[in-house]
Write an enzyme that holds these catalytic residues in place. Structure first.
Site, mmCIF file in Angstrom:
data_model
loop_
_atom_site.group_PDB
_atom_site.id
_atom_site.type_symbol
_atom_site.label_atom_id
_atom_site.label_comp_id
_atom_site.label_asym_id
_atom_site.label_seq_id
_atom_site.Cartn_x
_atom_site.Cartn_y
_atom_site.Cartn_z
ATOM 1 N N ASP A 163 -6.257 6.962 5.202
ATOM 2 C CA ASP A 163 -6.090 6.063 4.180
ATOM 3 C C ASP A 163 -6.974 5.087 3.150
ATOM 4 O O ASP A 163 -8.122 5.995 3.417
ATOM 5 C CB ASP A 163 -5.800 4.676 5.779
ATOM 6 N N TRP A 212 -1.235 4.387 -0.987
ATOM 7 C CA TRP A 212 0.141 3.357 -1.472
ATOM 8 C C TRP A 212 -0.058 3.112 -2.919
ATOM 9 O O TRP A 212 0.456 2.484 -3.128
ATOM 10 C CB TRP A 212 -0.217 1.746 -1.053
ATOM 11 N N ASP A 233 3.720 -0.205 2.718
ATOM 12 C CA ASP A 233 4.295 0.405 4.355
ATOM 13 C C ASP A 233 5.595 -0.358 4.434
ATOM 14 O O ASP A 233 6.035 -0.973 3.296
ATOM 15 C CB ASP A 233 2.999 -0.788 4.710
HETATM 16 C C1 GLA Z 1 -2.185 1.410 6.167
HETATM 17 C C2 GLA Z 1 -1.317 2.387 5.947
HETATM 18 C C3 GLA Z 1 -0.006 2.582 7.316
HETATM 19 C C4 GLA Z 1 -0.334 2.699 8.738
HETATM 20 C C5 GLA Z 1 -1.615 1.902 8.968
HETATM 21 C C6 GLA Z 1 -2.803 1.887 10.311
HETATM 22 O O1 GLA Z 1 -1.327 0.502 5.748
HETATM 23 O O2 GLA Z 1 -0.041 1.761 5.265
HETATM 24 O O3 GLA Z 1 0.134 3.668 6.957
HETATM 25 O O4 GLA Z 1 -1.568 3.823 8.410
HETATM 26 O O5 GLA Z 1 -2.902 1.361 7.669
HETATM 27 O O6 GLA Z 1 -3.620 0.489 10.351
#
Ligand code: GLA
Length: 535
Positions: A163, A212, A233
């Site tokens: 992440d 992301w 997400d």
């Molecule tokens: C980010 C990631 C998610 C998940 C969360 C965990 O938001 O994009 O896919 O792994 O962290 O906190």
């Protein structure tokens, strides 16, 4: 004669100039998968985040999900990688090393990995490139990259999502090559350093970047990892959100040229089987992810799935286009009102996929002409509906389909009436473990059995040379089942722990393209002492 000589000299000079120019332009960095052979088709598996979020994650949940993955038929359909996401898995000790959170994972993270490997599944874990993970419940890898990647290797991780929370990172193009200093805090430097650390740790790992879309990883991350998130997400834990799913689809669709074997755009985990999605939306969503050659990482509660959720997630004909060896990401070729006509996805047998998605609220009627798939109108083609599993044809010119709101027509179109499925590999175990009570010459043997679900047999798997002297592996083929016979000989070995990773390679027989490499672990303990140290 003189003319010939002059011509020849001219050629030599031109050749030297061209060679010099080629050297001066820096070569495109090599895709990481070209070396490790990992994820040559989009990874399939399960991560907990969409359904569960952080709190209920623990050893018991992950084990129950691994069992459900096997029981539900999902393992046989190709889902392989499974493990915790941000599940408070470890902390950093005073010595700087990561240690498993034994309150939540009593077997330790290595023990959980063994459980998963014994079921013929692969082990996925999670960390962060910043100081901490997103909720700050776990340490991130910043300034600990090399020791942390050694810990993940020790836990026998096969897939690592990294992440981008708490990183303060910037974008940077092109990526630095090797061993960049940490004070250049940017997204490419941070992930490139983690790649170096993984390589130093020596365990082949599918590296899933999760920035992301920050830093536009689709432009550079093929040389660093195997897949990268392109979007935010897809859901807040617990509930599917159709609008965010459509937002992620739209963003990911534009990046189709970046995807290919070993380097994938990742529009996030699946939302199939979660609350908040109708049966139609489940089918459409899955079709879009298959068409985009997106990773198929389920994220619902596999312990309590409806028959219809299982049917969607295990539709082998849809999975077949996702797992196609050419690895092409389809895209929207044109729009007709609210209808999207997706094309550009040629498959290994020369057939083409067309997806008609109705994004509107009224039924649509769409004409697909053979020119949409680059064929002559006069061609006589067969059309396979990948949801009704019916074939029609031969048809000339094109076909007209009616699609209800939010629904899809997922069609495979071919000159041939047969629609072969690409191979999907299913192993009975990815781990063999042997114990010799005392030093001295002893022999052991154990097998790993690998079956192929798909239309064709595979050639014999080729084991990479370079195994340690105590291990030899022979492969035998019985149609679609191949058995890896492992012979272990302890002659000359001192008391201690021994470990080998076996790699085998294969090719897909129709396309002649390499298949994802197959890896499994072999452990040998000589002379007792008991237990591994990888907690
Ligand atoms: C980010 C990631 C998610 C998940 C969360 C965990 O938001 O994009 O896919 O792994 O962290 O906190």
């Amino acid at each position: 004669m003189r003319k010939t000589l002059l011509l020849f000299m001219g050629f030599v000079i031109a050749f030297l100039l061209l060679a010099r120019m080629a050297r001066a332009q820096s070569p495109a960095p090599k895709a990481r998968a070209a070396e490790d052979g990992l994820a040559l088709t989009p990874p399939m598996g399960w991560y907990p985040w969409n359904e569960f979020g952080q709190e209920p994650q623990n050893e018991n949940l992950i084990k129950e999900i691994a069992d459900a993955l096997v029981r539900s038929g999902m393992k046989d359909a190709g889902y392989t990688y499974v493990g915790p996401d941000e599940g408070i898995c470890f902390s950093r000790g005073a010595d700087g090393r990561l240690t498993s959170n034994l309150a939540r994972y009593p077997s330790g993270l290595r023990g959980l990995g063994d459980y998963i490997h014994q079921r013929g599944l692969k082990y996925a874990l999670y960390t962060d490139a910043g100081t901490h993970t997103c909720s700050k419940a776990m340490p991130g890898t910043e300034d600990h990259e090399f020791e942390d990647m050694a810990a993940f290797a020790g836990w026998r991780t096969d897939y690592l999502k990294v992440d981008w929370c708490n990183s303060g990172g910037l974008g940077h193009n092109p990526p630095p090559t090797r061993n960049v200093a940490r004070d250049e805090v940017d997204v490419t430097a941070a992930y490139a350093k983690l790649r170096d650390a993984q390589e130093a740790a020596g365990r082949p790992i599918v590296f899933s970047l999760c920035s992301w879309g920050v830093g536009e990883p689709w432009k550079w991350a093929a040389s660093v990892g195997h897949l990268w998130r392109t979007t935010g997400d897809i859901a807040a834990p617990g509930k599917a959100n159709w609008n965010t799913a459509m937002r992620n689809t739209a963003a990911n669709e534009k990046l189709s040229t970046a995807a290919g074997p070993g380097h994938w755009n990742d529009p996030d985990l699946l939302i199939n089987g979660m609350d908040g999605l109708s049966e139609t939306q489940n089918r459409s969503f899955f079709s879009l992810w298959c068409m985009m050659a997106a990773p198929l990482m389920a994220s619902n509660d596999l312990r309590k799935m409806t028959a219809s959720a299982i049917q969607v997630l295990t539709n082998r004909e849809a999975i077949g286009i996702n797992q196609d060896p050419l690895g092409i990401q389809g895209h929207i070729a044109r729009r007709e009102g609210q209808a999207e006509i997706w094309a550009g996805k040629r498959l290994f047998d020369g057939s083409q996929v067309v997806l008609i998605f109705n994004a509107g609220i009224a039924p649509v009627e769409v004409r697909v002409s053979w020119s949409d798939i680059g064929s002559a109108e006069s061609a006589a083609l067969y059309v396979r509906d990948l949801w009704t599993h019916r074939t029609t044809g031969p048809i000339r010119g094109g076909i007209t389909v009616t699609v209800p709101p939010s629904d899809v027509a997922l069609l495979r179109i071919s000159k041939s009436r047969t629609f072969p499925l690409p191979p999907v590999i299913v192993a009975d175990s990815y781990w063999l473990s042997f114990r010799a009570p005392a030093p001295g010459a002893q022999k052991f043997s154990g097998a790993v059995t690998v079956k192929t679900t798909g239309s064709d047999d595979l050639p014999l798997w080729q084991v990479r040379p370079g195994l340690p002297s105590w291990l030899s592996v022979a492969v035998k083929k019985h149609g679609k089942i191949q058995t890896f016979s492992n012979t272990i000989s302890t002659a000359g070995l001192a008391k201690g722990q021994y470990h080998a990773v076996v790699r085998a390679d294969n090719i897909e027989p129709v396309s002649g393209l390499p298949m994802s490499a197959l890896y499994y672990d072999v452990d040998l303990e000589v002379g007792g002492g008991g237990g591994h140290t990888g907690r």
